[in-house]
Design an enzyme around this catalytic site. Structure first.
Site, PDB file in Angstrom:
ATOM      1  N   LYS A 194       0.843  -1.202   0.000  1.00  0.00           N
ATOM      2  CA  LYS A 194       0.000   0.000   0.000  1.00  0.00           C
ATOM      3  C   LYS A 194       0.877   1.250   0.000  1.00  0.00           C
ATOM      4  O   LYS A 194       1.489   1.596   0.995  1.00  0.00           O
ATOM      5  CB  LYS A 194      -0.931   0.045   1.216  1.00  0.00           C
ATOM      6  CG  LYS A 194      -2.014   1.112   0.989  1.00  0.00           C
ATOM      7  CD  LYS A 194      -2.605   1.689   2.238  1.00  0.00           C
ATOM      8  CE  LYS A 194      -1.808   2.757   2.910  1.00  0.00           C
ATOM      9  NZ  LYS A 194      -1.634   4.008   2.124  1.00  0.00           N
ATOM     10  N   GLU A 269       9.930   0.821  10.496  1.00  0.00           N
ATOM     11  CA  GLU A 269      11.024   1.784  10.326  1.00  0.00           C
ATOM     12  C   GLU A 269      10.391   3.153  10.509  1.00  0.00           C
ATOM     13  O   GLU A 269       9.575   3.571   9.699  1.00  0.00           O
ATOM     14  CB  GLU A 269      11.651   1.593   8.941  1.00  0.00           C
ATOM     15  CG  GLU A 269      13.039   2.161   8.845  1.00  0.00           C
ATOM     16  CD  GLU A 269      13.023   3.567   8.305  1.00  0.00           C
ATOM     17  OE1 GLU A 269      12.973   4.508   9.149  1.00  0.00           O
ATOM     18  OE2 GLU A 269      13.058   3.738   7.077  1.00  0.00           O
ATOM     19  N   CYS A 303      13.690  10.355   7.304  1.00  0.00           N
ATOM     20  CA  CYS A 303      13.601   9.946   8.712  1.00  0.00           C
ATOM     21  C   CYS A 303      14.960  10.006   9.401  1.00  0.00           C
ATOM     22  O   CYS A 303      15.031  10.204  10.605  1.00  0.00           O
ATOM     23  CB  CYS A 303      12.990   8.558   8.825  1.00  0.00           C
ATOM     24  SG  CYS A 303      13.710   7.393   7.679  1.00  0.00           S
ATOM     25  N   GLU A 400      10.241  15.487  15.623  1.00  0.00           N
ATOM     26  CA  GLU A 400      10.636  15.337  14.224  1.00  0.00           C
ATOM     27  C   GLU A 400       9.837  16.331  13.376  1.00  0.00           C
ATOM     28  O   GLU A 400       8.606  16.265  13.325  1.00  0.00           O
ATOM     29  CB  GLU A 400      10.356  13.908  13.762  1.00  0.00           C
ATOM     30  CG  GLU A 400      10.819  13.648  12.351  1.00  0.00           C
ATOM     31  CD  GLU A 400      10.618  12.208  11.914  1.00  0.00           C
ATOM     32  OE1 GLU A 400       9.578  11.621  12.236  1.00  0.00           O
ATOM     33  OE2 GLU A 400      11.502  11.681  11.226  1.00  0.00           O
TER      34      GLU A 400
HETATM   35  P1  ADP Z   1       2.800  10.988   7.572  1.00  0.00           P
HETATM   36  O1  ADP Z   1       2.161  11.345   8.887  1.00  0.00           O
HETATM   37  O2  ADP Z   1       4.114  11.630   7.405  1.00  0.00           O
HETATM   38  O3  ADP Z   1       1.894  11.108   6.381  1.00  0.00           O
HETATM   39  P2  ADP Z   1       2.257   8.281   8.146  1.00  0.00           P
HETATM   40  O4  ADP Z   1       3.031   7.506   9.114  1.00  0.00           O
HETATM   41  O5  ADP Z   1       0.907   8.797   8.543  1.00  0.00           O
HETATM   42  O6  ADP Z   1       3.159   9.458   7.660  1.00  0.00           O
HETATM   43  O7  ADP Z   1       2.036   7.462   6.796  1.00  0.00           O
HETATM   44  C1  ADP Z   1       2.863   6.436   6.331  1.00  0.00           C
HETATM   45  C2  ADP Z   1       2.005   5.349   5.710  1.00  0.00           C
HETATM   46  O8  ADP Z   1       1.147   4.820   6.717  1.00  0.00           O
HETATM   47  C3  ADP Z   1       1.086   5.816   4.587  1.00  0.00           C
HETATM   48  O9  ADP Z   1       1.037   4.800   3.598  1.00  0.00           O
HETATM   49  C4  ADP Z   1      -0.257   5.944   5.277  1.00  0.00           C
HETATM   50  O10 ADP Z   1      -1.352   5.794   4.406  1.00  0.00           O
HETATM   51  C5  ADP Z   1      -0.193   4.799   6.265  1.00  0.00           C
HETATM   52  N1  ADP Z   1      -1.087   4.932   7.432  1.00  0.00           N
HETATM   53  C6  ADP Z   1      -1.480   6.064   8.052  1.00  0.00           C
HETATM   54  N2  ADP Z   1      -2.331   5.778   9.070  1.00  0.00           N
HETATM   55  C7  ADP Z   1      -2.483   4.428   9.095  1.00  0.00           C
HETATM   56  C8  ADP Z   1      -3.227   3.510   9.907  1.00  0.00           C
HETATM   57  N3  ADP Z   1      -4.003   3.922  10.904  1.00  0.00           N
HETATM   58  N4  ADP Z   1      -3.116   2.188   9.642  1.00  0.00           N
HETATM   59  C9  ADP Z   1      -2.339   1.743   8.641  1.00  0.00           C
HETATM   60  N5  ADP Z   1      -1.628   2.557   7.836  1.00  0.00           N
HETATM   61  C10 ADP Z   1      -1.679   3.878   8.048  1.00  0.00           C
END
Ligand code: ADP
Length: 497
Positions: A194, A269, A303, A400
């Site tokens: 995804k 990560e 990161c 961060e």
């Molecule tokens: P940012 O906050 O910098 O956008 P995230 O950690 O939210 O980074 O996003 C990294 C990935 O995790 C993306 O592919 C996002 O769609 C996914 N993601 C965000 N929230 C969830 C969740 N609750 N469960 C699973 N995947 C998630």
């Protein structure tokens, strides 16, 4: 109706790719989402739509998991010999290189990063990842043991984990896809990937190349969609054996909870707030250039960015002055401009987030020697920023920011420096600049970080393990270490000998 501005690409593959809505890859087929919903991929240099993308949610994840399960349990993948997996992964690396311009352009348009960097770093790194992992497919083995029970002997088999859900971020969309897919496939797993909702395009173009390379249907499924819907469905799915995630520490914790339902194997990560330490005895020119690259590379959306710069007191003004000059002179432009050194941030949301951190930092007493504000006009551009007069407990020093913002502090005592460097929940990476080899190795031993760079920064290699101490993650990507996470060990005992 609003007129949608499409970039006029000279690259035929890119022009075709952006000409019609992008579908998702499930069971070897390009399909619309079950709901029929789509979302817009946005060009962060202009704020305009690039193309609509199928929006996956639980129903699509269920289909993709079923396809991966079938490919793993009974498809041709199961019977494929290791050297055939090697050939497929190598073929994919060749297709990545043959389509380097198209992939780099898509990456630059969707993420904002300079095209030149996307080609030299992201696309080249992607090909290297598939090449390195192609070699691993034929090198996975077990052990034999003489056991203490008479008439028996034992051996171990190292087998794939099964169906893997992989959730990736938006800062290196293509390269993160490669870091995740390559080891999983080398070890014989099937995958549901995804991509991040901000940057789904390069993973979808990679999906086209995966199909061109000849991977069997269902081995790689790519489902774009939002985190709270598609991501949550994948990390909580009962028929997924492992979840691998790169992203924020906050979401990493949510994923770990979701994975606990069927005790999926989990690798994470996560975030960082890396200390980058410059001693007075360093080559100060190299250290200053290195400090600039450590924070401004990829607009600081890294990161492991060197976001906390510590400079020995007597060299503070020299190094920080040089860093400010570098920041001022960087060419800010859309990523497709060949002279671009700093592109836009990935999204409006990220621009607001970064600007908010800096505003609050200034209110708390920090000084922006350079930058400290958005560029203004169209697109999500933020000026490279150097903050001084910071205190250890300020938000800009502890959290961060994930943008081109460095906090610089002087130090004069090595023990106190090591204490401050480690006084963070994060532990992803660190940098040390010195010509004293004893000092370098001594401090490298003291820093709580998964990677320490000495007299260099941001050096990655598929052979080097990468991952975090403390709340920066679980497990390692790349190197032989990652193969542990994509395989499991079976002990076989033979009796009656
Ligand atoms: P940012 O906050 O910098 O956008 P995230 O950690 O939210 O980074 O996003 C990294 C990935 O995790 C993306 O592919 C996002 O769609 C996914 N993601 C965000 N929230 C969830 C969740 N609750 N469960 C699973 N995947 C998630």
């Amino acid at each position: 109706m609003a007129v949608v501005a499409k970039p006029q690409s000279k690259n035929k593959r890119v022009a075709e790719f952006l000409a019609s809505p992008r579908k998702m890859l499930i069971n070897g087929q390009w399909v619309a989402s079950a709901s029929g919903k789509t979302f817009a991929a946005i060009n962060p240099a202009t704020g305009e739509e690039l193309v609509q993308v199928a929006e996956g949610d639980k129903a699509d994840i269920d289909k993709a998991v079923a396809a991966a399960r079938k490919a793993f349990d009974s498809g041709p993948w199961r019977k494929m010999r290791p050297n055939e997996r090697t050939k497929l992964l190598w073929k994919l690396s060749e297709l990545v290189l043959a389509n380097a311009d198209a992939l780099a352009e898509i990456e630059s348009l969707d993420n904002g990063k300079p095209f030149t960097i996307a080609r030299a770093v992201d696309v080249a790194g992607t090909a290297e990842q598939f090449q390195y992992m192609a070699g691993w497919a034929t090198k996975i083995d077990g052990r034999t043991m003489t056991l203490s029970t008479p008439g028996t002997f034992g051996y171990t088999l190292r087998e794939p984990v099964g169906v893997c859900g992989q959730i990736i971020p938006w800062n290196f969309p293509l390269m993160m896809a490669a870091w995740k897919l390559a080891p999983a496939l080398a070890a014989g797993n099937c995958v549901i990937l995804k991509p991040a909702e901000q940057t789904p395009l390069s993973a979808l173009m990679l999906g086209e190349l995966i199909m061109e390379a000849g991977f069997p249907a269902g081995v790689v499924n790519i489902v774009p969609g939002y985190g709270e819907t598609a991501g949550a469905a994948l990390s909580g799915h009962k028929d997924v054996n492992k979840v691998a995630f790169t992203g924020s520490t906050e979401v990493g914790k949510i994923i770990m909870k979701a994975a606990s339902g069927n005790l999926k194997k989990v690798t994470l990560e996560l975030g960082g707030k890396a200390p980058n330490v410059v001693f007075s005895d360093a080559d100060l020119g190299a250290a200053t250039a290195g400090a600039a690259m450590a924070i401004f590379f990829n607009q600081g959306q890294v990161c492991c960015a060197g976001s906390r710069l510590y400079v020995e007191k007597k060299s503070f003004d020299t190094v920080v002055g040089g860093l400010c000059d570098a920041a001022k002179n960087m060419k800010i432009a859309p990523g497709m401009d060949p002279t671009c050194q700093i592109g836009p941030l990935v999204s409006d949301e990220q621009l607001t987030r970064v600007a908010g951190f800096v505003e609050r930092g200034k209110k708390a007493g920090a000084t922006a020697l350079v930058g400290g504000e958005p560029v203004g006009g169209g697109g999500y551009f933020y000026k490279p920023t150097v903050l001084t007069n910071v205190k250890h407990d300020m938000e800009v020093v502890r959290d961060e920011i994930f943008g081109p913002v460095v906090v610089a502090s002087p130090f004069d005592d090595l023990d106190e420096l090591a204490r401050q460097a480690n006084d963070t929940p994060y532990g992803l990476s660190a940098g040390i600049w010195t010509s004293d080899i004893k000092k370098a190795h001594s401090l490298a031993g003291k820093l709580q970080a998964g990677t320490v760079w000495i007299n260099c920064y941001n050096v990655f290699d598929p052979h080097l393990p990468f991952g975090g101490y403390k709340e920066s993650g679980l497990g390692r990507e790349m190197g032989p270490e990652v193969m542990e996470h994509y395989t499991q060990v079976k002990a076989v005992v033979v009796g009656g000998m």
